[in-house]
Motif scaffolding. Structure first.
Motif, PDB file in Angstrom:
ATOM      1  N   ALA A  51     -11.018  12.398   5.808  1.00 58.22           N
ATOM      2  CA  ALA A  51      -9.595  12.411   5.456  1.00 58.22           C
ATOM      3  C   ALA A  51      -8.826  11.370   6.249  1.00 58.22           C
ATOM      4  O   ALA A  51      -7.932  10.689   5.736  1.00 58.22           O
ATOM      5  N   TYR A  52      -9.176  11.227   7.526  1.00 59.72           N
ATOM      6  CA  TYR A  52      -8.498  10.236   8.371  1.00 59.72           C
ATOM      7  C   TYR A  52      -8.737   8.827   7.864  1.00 59.72           C
ATOM      8  O   TYR A  52      -7.800   8.011   7.764  1.00 59.72           O
ATOM      9  N   LEU A  53      -9.979   8.523   7.489  1.00 56.61           N
ATOM     10  CA  LEU A  53     -10.293   7.195   6.996  1.00 56.61           C
ATOM     11  C   LEU A  53      -9.599   6.924   5.658  1.00 56.61           C
ATOM     12  O   LEU A  53      -9.103   5.812   5.403  1.00 56.61           O
ATOM     13  N   GLY A  62      -5.620   8.475   0.585  1.00 57.02           N
ATOM     14  CA  GLY A  62      -5.488   9.930   0.637  1.00 57.02           C
ATOM     15  C   GLY A  62      -4.065  10.372   0.906  1.00 57.02           C
ATOM     16  O   GLY A  62      -3.212   9.595   1.340  1.00 57.02           O
ATOM     17  N   ASP A  63      -3.858  11.677   0.667  1.00 58.03           N
ATOM     18  CA  ASP A  63      -2.552  12.298   0.910  1.00 58.03           C
ATOM     19  C   ASP A  63      -2.596  12.984   2.276  1.00 58.03           C
ATOM     20  O   ASP A  63      -3.403  13.900   2.488  1.00 58.03           O
ATOM     21  N   PRO A  64      -1.783  12.584   3.235  1.00 58.68           N
ATOM     22  CA  PRO A  64      -1.821  13.199   4.566  1.00 58.68           C
ATOM     23  C   PRO A  64      -1.572  14.700   4.538  1.00 58.68           C
ATOM     24  O   PRO A  64      -2.231  15.471   5.258  1.00 58.68           O
ATOM     25  N   GLU A  65      -0.610  15.152   3.738  1.00 55.40           N
ATOM     26  CA  GLU A  65      -0.320  16.584   3.682  1.00 55.40           C
ATOM     27  C   GLU A  65      -1.507  17.365   3.132  1.00 55.40           C
ATOM     28  O   GLU A  65      -1.851  18.456   3.613  1.00 55.40           O
ATOM     29  N   GLN A  66      -2.117  16.831   2.099  1.00 50.24           N
ATOM     30  CA  GLN A  66      -3.284  17.511   1.537  1.00 50.24           C
ATOM     31  C   GLN A  66      -4.431  17.534   2.548  1.00 50.24           C
ATOM     32  O   GLN A  66      -5.153  18.528   2.663  1.00 50.24           O
ATOM     33  N   ALA A  67      -4.612  16.441   3.280  1.00 47.45           N
ATOM     34  CA  ALA A  67      -5.664  16.389   4.304  1.00 47.45           C
ATOM     35  C   ALA A  67      -5.404  17.416   5.394  1.00 47.45           C
ATOM     36  O   ALA A  67      -6.323  18.107   5.868  1.00 47.45           O
TER      37      ALA A  67
END
Length: 466
Positions: A264-266, A273-278
Motif C-alpha cells: 500500500a505504501y509503494l 493507491g488511495d491512502p484512506e483505503q490503505a
C-alpha cells in the motif's frame, strides 16, 4: 562451637523435651514412692512397737514389775529384739537393753521418740542405725520404754529408691539413644528432600524425591513434593510451549500485514493507491492480527493449564439456549433455518465462559459455510455412555474424511474455505476447550447431499458426566 547437625534437628529437640518432661514426672513419682514407702515402714514399725508395749503392760498389770523385768530379759535375747528400758518412779534404771531414755522432758503421757542406736557390724565396725520408740508411765509409777531398730526398713526404702533411680536413668539413656536414632533417620530423609529442593532451585527440573515405600508421612511428603514438581515442570513446559506457539503462530499474520502495508505504501507513493483505503485496510488487518493473537493465547493458556479454570456445575441446555438466542437472528438474516433440540437437567462441570466461546465458534463456522436456504441444528443430549454432547450440524460443503483430523490444527484452512475470512483457529480453540474439560471433539458427515446442498458437517463437542 557448633553442634553436629543431628543434635540440631527438630526430632532430637523434641526427644530432649519429652525426656525432660519424663524426668520431671519420674522425679515426682519417685518422691511419692519414697514418701509412701517410708511412711508405710514407719507405720509398720509403730504398730509393732504398740503391740509389744501392750503385751508388756498386760504382764505388768497381771504380775507386777518383777514379771515385766523378767520378761524384758527374756525378750532381749529373742530373734528380733526390741529396745527396752524400765525405770523406777524416780527415774532410776531397773533393766533394759539401752542405758537411758531418748525421750526428753517426759511428762507421763505416751511419747514417741526418733533416735540413733550404735551397733557393731560383722566386720567389727561401729555403725549407727535409726530407731524409733514409745515411752509411757505404768500404773505403779514406773516408766517403760519400747523401741525398735528401723535400720532394716530404711535400708529397704533406700534399695527401692536406688532401683527406681536406676530404672529412670536407663529409660533416659534409652530415650536419648532412641532420639538419636529417630533423628538420624528423619534427618536422612529430610536431607534428601532438602537436596531435591536445592537442586530444583539450581535449575534441575527432572530431579525427584525418593519414596521409600514405608507408606508413612515422609513418603506422603515425598510423593507430594514429586507431584508438585511434576505439575511445575508441566506448567513451565506449557508456558514455554505457549510462548513458542504464540511467536510461531503470529509470524505469518504479521508478515502478511507488513507485506500489505508495504505494498500500500509503494502504491500510494507511486500515485496508484488511495491512502484512506490503505489505512482502512491496515486497521482491518491489525484487528485480524489482534483477534488471531487472542485466539492463540486462549489455546495456549488452556493447553498450558491442562484443565479448565474455575469449573462450576450447570445445566448445558441453559447455556445452549442463551447461545441460540444470539445466533438465531444471524441465521434469519442469511436465510438459514435454525433449530435447537435441548435436553434439560443433564448437568456438566466446566468453565461456562470457555464452553460458550467453543459453542460460538462452532455456530460461527456453521453460519459461515452454510449457504442461503440451508439449515443448522444445535443439539444437547446425553449419550448412551453417560457423556453429555453438544453438536452443531449444518448443510454446508462439509469436510472430507481425510482432512477431519488436520482441520482442527491451528492455521489449517481447506481449499474451499480460502474465500472466507478467518485465520483457521476456530476449531483449534474448540478442541483445546474440549481437552481442557476432559472431553473430545468428533467430526462426521452431516445430513448428506441434497441438491446443491451438502454433504454438510456434524461437529460433536463431548464432555464427561458431571
Amino acid at each position: 562451637m557448633r553442634l553436629p547437625r543431628i543434635f540440631r534437628t527438630t526430632p532430637f529437640r523434641l526427644t530432649l523435651l519429652f525426656l525432660a518432661l519424663f524426668a520431671s514426672a519420674a522425679s515426682a513419682f519417685l518422691a511419692y514412692i519414697y514418701i509412701a514407702t517410708a511412711g508405710e515402714a514407719t507405720r509398720r514399725t509403730d504398730q509393732e512397737i504398740r503391740r509389744e508395749m501392750r503385751s508388756l503392760v498386760d504382764v505388768y498389770d497381771r504380775a507386777g514389775v518383777d514379771a515385766v523385768n523378767q520378761s524384758l530379759i527374756e525378750r532381749a535375747s529373742s530373734e528380733k529384739p526390741f529396745l527396752y528400758l524400765l525405770l523406777t518412779p524416780d527415774g532410776r534404771r531397773i533393766s533394759g537393753s539401752i542405758e537411758e531414755s531418748p525421750v526428753e522432758d517426759f511428762t507421763g503421757a505416751p511419747a514417741w521418740a526418733t533416735f540413733q542406736v550404735t551397733d557393731v557390724d560383722a566386720e567389727g565396725r561401729t555403725v549407727r542405725h535409726p530407731a524409733r520408740g514409745l515411752q509411757q508411765r505404768l500404773s505403779g509409777g514406773e516408766t517403760l520404754f519400747v523401741g525398735a531398730d528401723a535400720g532394716d526398713d530404711e535400708a529397704y526404702v533406700a534399695r527401692v529408691v536406688r532401683a527406681l533411680w536406676a530404672s529412670a536413668a536407663l529409660v533416659v539413656l534409652l530415650g536419648l539413644a532412641g532420639g538419636v536414632l529417630v533423628s538420624r533417620n528423619v534427618s536422612r530423609t529430610m536431607v534428601g528432600l532438602i537436596d531435591v529442593v536445592e537442586r530444583v532451585r539450581n535449575g534441575e527440573q527432572g530431579v525427584r524425591a525418593h519414596v521409600r515405600g514405608a507408606r508413612d508421612e515422609f513418603d506422603e511428603l515425598a510423593q507430594g513434593v514429586n507431584d508438585m514438581l511434576d505439575r511445575l515442570e508441566r506448567s513451565m513446559a506449557g508456558h514455554k510451549h505457549a510462548g513458542d506457539a504464540i511467536a510461531h503462530d503470529l509470524r505469518s499474520p504479521l508478515t502478511r500485514l507488513r507485506a500489505r502495508l508495504e505494498t500500500a505504501y509503494l502504491d500510494v507513493e507511486a500515485g496508484k493507491g488511495d491512502p484512506e483505503q490503505a489505512l482502512s485496510q491496515a486497521l482491518e488487518d491489525t484487528d485480524g492480527v489482534l483477534k488471531t493473537f487472542g485466539a492463540v493465547l486462549s489455546i495456549a493458556r488452556l493447553q498450558a493449564a491442562g484443565t479448565a479454570p474455575d469449573p462450576v456445575l450447570f445445566d448445558p441446555a441453559d447455556l445452549a439456549a442463551d447461545i441460540s438466542e444470539l445466533y438465531e437472528p444471524l441465521c434469519e438474516e442469511k436465510d438459514i433455518e435454525f433449530q435447537a433440540e435441548l435436553t434439560k437437567e443433564l448437568g456438566v462441570r466446566g468453565n461456562r465462559e470457555f464452553l460458550a466461546q467453543a459453542l460460538s465458534n462452532l455456530l460461527d463456522n456453521a453460519i459461515k459455510y452454510t449457504p442461503a436456504g440451508g439449515a443448522i441444528m444445535l443439539r444437547v443430549r446425553r449419550r448412551s455412555s453417560g457423556e453429555v454432547e453438544y453438536s452443531v450440524t449444518d448443510t454446508g460443503p462439509g469436510v472430507p474424511d481425510e482432512d477431519r483430523e488436520r482441520v482442527i490444527q491451528r492455521f489449517v484452512r481447506l481449499e474451499n474455505s480460502r474465500s472466507q475470512p478467518g485465520a483457521g483457529l476456530g476449531l483449534s480453540l474448540v478442541a483445546a476447550v474440549a481437552e481442557a474439560h476432559g472431553g473430545r471433539l468428533e467430526l462426521s458427515e452431516g445430513p448428506g447431499k441434497v441438491g446443491e446442498m451438502g454433504p454438510g458437517l456434524r461437529v460433536a463437542f463431548i464432555l464427561p458426566r458431571a
